[in-house]
Design a protein around this motif. Structure first.
Motif, short mmCIF file in Angstrom:
data_model
loop_
_atom_site.label_atom_id
_atom_site.label_comp_id
_atom_site.label_asym_id
_atom_site.label_seq_id
_atom_site.Cartn_x
_atom_site.Cartn_y
_atom_site.Cartn_z
N GLU A 44 60.45 44.71 71.69
CA GLU A 44 61.47 45.28 72.55
C GLU A 44 61.74 44.21 73.87
OE1 GLU A 44 60.14 49.75 73.31
OE2 GLU A 44 58.43 48.30 73.48
N ILE A 45 60.68 43.60 74.37
CA ILE A 45 61.14 42.67 75.47
C ILE A 45 61.82 41.41 75.01
CG2 ILE A 45 59.98 41.06 77.25
CD1 ILE A 45 59.23 43.90 77.46
N ASN A 46 61.69 41.01 74.00
CA ASN A 46 62.75 40.04 73.48
C ASN A 46 63.94 40.36 73.31
OD1 ASN A 46 60.49 37.91 73.32
ND2 ASN A 46 60.13 38.26 71.37
N ASP A 47 64.14 41.76 72.87
CA ASP A 47 65.66 42.09 72.70
C ASP A 47 66.36 42.28 73.95
OD1 ASP A 47 65.22 42.46 69.80
OD2 ASP A 47 64.59 44.43 69.72
N MET A 48 65.46 42.79 74.96
CA MET A 48 66.23 42.92 76.21
C MET A 48 66.43 41.60 76.83
SD MET A 48 66.44 46.22 77.08
CE MET A 48 66.45 46.39 75.36
N PHE A 49 65.65 40.55 76.79
CA PHE A 49 65.90 39.40 77.39
C PHE A 49 67.26 38.72 76.38
CE2 PHE A 49 61.66 38.70 79.31
CZ PHE A 49 62.16 38.54 80.37
N ALA A 50 67.24 38.91 75.22
CA ALA A 50 68.46 38.60 74.48
C ALA A 50 69.69 39.11 74.87
CB ALA A 50 68.30 38.83 73.08
N LEU A 51 69.80 40.34 75.29
CA LEU A 51 71.01 41.06 75.73
C LEU A 51 71.13 40.55 77.07
CD1 LEU A 51 70.35 44.82 75.22
CD2 LEU A 51 72.22 43.55 74.33
N LYS A 53 70.57 37.48 78.21
CA LYS A 53 71.01 36.30 78.26
C LYS A 53 72.70 36.12 77.78
CE LYS A 53 69.94 31.56 76.37
NZ LYS A 53 68.92 30.90 75.70
N GLU A 54 72.95 36.91 76.77
CA GLU A 54 74.20 37.40 76.41
C GLU A 54 75.25 37.73 77.32
OE1 GLU A 54 76.73 39.79 73.03
OE2 GLU A 54 74.65 39.92 72.78
N PHE A 171 68.25 43.40 85.51
CA PHE A 171 68.16 41.73 84.87
C PHE A 171 68.62 40.65 85.57
CE2 PHE A 171 69.56 43.78 80.25
CZ PHE A 171 68.35 44.36 80.15
N LEU A 172 67.81 39.40 85.65
CA LEU A 172 67.92 38.40 86.35
C LEU A 172 67.99 37.13 85.78
CD1 LEU A 172 65.03 39.99 88.85
CD2 LEU A 172 67.47 39.08 89.83
N ASP A 271 66.46 27.46 82.46
CA ASP A 271 66.84 28.56 83.21
C ASP A 271 65.84 29.47 83.39
OD1 ASP A 271 69.58 27.66 83.43
OD2 ASP A 271 70.21 28.66 81.17
N ARG A 272 65.69 30.44 84.20
CA ARG A 272 64.89 31.36 84.38
C ARG A 272 65.47 32.65 84.24
NH1 ARG A 272 59.88 33.37 86.78
NH2 ARG A 272 59.99 35.36 87.94
N TYR A 273 64.81 33.66 83.40
CA TYR A 273 65.43 35.00 83.22
C TYR A 273 64.15 35.96 83.37
CZ TYR A 273 69.49 33.23 80.60
OH TYR A 273 70.73 32.49 80.30
N SER A 274 64.47 37.00 84.18
CA SER A 274 63.08 37.96 84.24
C SER A 274 63.82 39.24 84.50
CB SER A 274 62.56 37.64 85.62
OG SER A 274 63.44 37.61 86.73
N MET A 275 63.22 40.31 84.17
CA MET A 275 63.61 41.59 84.33
C MET A 275 62.60 42.57 85.29
SD MET A 275 64.70 42.60 80.26
CE MET A 275 62.85 42.43 79.65
N ALA A 276 63.31 43.28 86.12
CA ALA A 276 62.56 43.88 87.10
C ALA A 276 62.76 45.57 87.17
CB ALA A 276 62.56 43.58 88.47
#
Length: 326
Positions: A44-51, A53-54, A171-172, A271-276
């Motif tokens: 789930e987390i990887n799928d959200m991060f992939a979205l 980044k896209e 998404f950040l 790069d840094r990606y995070s989700m809050a």
């Protein structure tokens, strides 16, 4: 799992009164904690991060079609948000804010990248909110709120997902430091969060979160911990935010924090990606004194002469972070 961190890591998979007490101790000192044993999976987390980044990889003009609004929903471009009012320019980061979902549908226009996965985003947001409910219930038990006045559900009942609120899934994206950039640049200015509590999802190797110690007044680097196994979500950072601190007469601490890349992150070129997930009470909720004997017994425990609604409190904070005329 790497647990080399100043923050406690609390397992909430089978919560007990002891779990609540550990959470309360963290919430009433630094105001930050890691949780594991959530119902999120690594997929789930990887799928959200992939979205995420896209979306952020798209041209600026495409992203800007969904520019952030006064409702705090949409795309925030580089240097748009000013979290630290003492800084001369905005934060060098990008973000996309999702407001509430109704019947698994967003209440805002979504770019194609996200609209194709609208239900997945709605489910993820819903699970974030449910996790916050679980944590709020644990804090209510630790605060010994009288069952006749709501007990364990005193907080969570005021965070009804069906009611209008300022809750936001964000998404950040923090672009890597390029040649010639300032290695010591602050990527998200020093600030506290606005709502009740925040869940922060990080990716291993993409660090930068720092918390200001109320004791030493020094910045503490918070790592991005590894998951305990291949199926589990990595430990989630949880922090108390302003409304819950205000509500509890500052018994629960909303700590100042920022994002600043550590040197190894700068040199990695990553790069840094995070989700809050920023969890807020319903807008019409009065931030009135919490009926907790622990809070009431403290000398001078008071949340001010003015009783605000959650919506009023949020409006004041957003006005300070954005200039809508830009």
């Amino acid at each position: 799992m790497d647990t080399d961190t100043v923050l406690p890591v609390i397992d909430i998979s089978n919560p007990t009164a002891e779990t609540g007490q550990k959470l309360y101790e963290a919430a009433s000192t630094l105001g930050f904690v890691f949780i594991e044993g959530s119902e999120f999976t690594s997929d789930e987390i990887n799928d959200m991060f992939a979205l995420s980044k896209e979306f952020f990889s798209q041209p600026f003009d495409e992203k800007q079609k969904y520019a952030i609004s006064e409702a705090n929903r949409g795309y925030s471009c580089l240097n748009r948000e000013v979290l630290d009012a003492t800084e001369k320019r905005g934060d060098p980061k990008e973000a996309f804010n999702f407001g509430q979902f109704k019947d698994d549908k967003a209440i805002q226009p979504l770019p194609p990248t996200f609209s194709r996965f609208e239900q997945d985003l709605a489910e993820f947001s819903k699970k974030c909110h449910a996790t916050c409910h679980k944590l709020l219930d644990l804090l209510a038990v630790a605060l010994k709120i009288d069952p006749a006045q709501g007990g364990a559900e005193w907080f969570s009942s005021r965070h009804d997902l069906k009611q209008v609120s300022g809750s936001i899934l964000r998404f950040l994206y923090y672009p890597a430091v390029r040649n010639g950039d300032n290695e010591n640049e602050i990527r998200a200015g020093a600030h506290t969060d606005y709502g009740s509590m925040t869940l922060l999802f990080q990716r291993a190797g993409e660090e930068g979160l720092e918390v200001l110690s109320p004791i030493t007044n020094e910045w503490i680097a918070i790592p991005a911990l590894q998951a305990k196994d291949s199926k589990s979500c990595p430990p989630i950072v949880v922090n108390i935010a302003d409304q819950l601190s205000f509500w509890s007469a500052n018994v629960l601490k909303s700590a100042v924090h920022r994002v600043k890349f550590p040197l190894h992150q700068v040199r990695s070129g990553l790069d840094r990606y995070s989700m809050a997930y920023f969890c807020h009470p319903a807008d019409d909720t009065l931030l009135e004194p919490v009926p907790s004997p622990i809070i009431q017994s403290l000398e001078g425990a008071k949340n001010g002469d003015e009783v605000l609604t959650a919506g009023e409190h949020l409006t004041r904070r957003l006005a300070a972070a954005y200039s809508w005329k830009q």
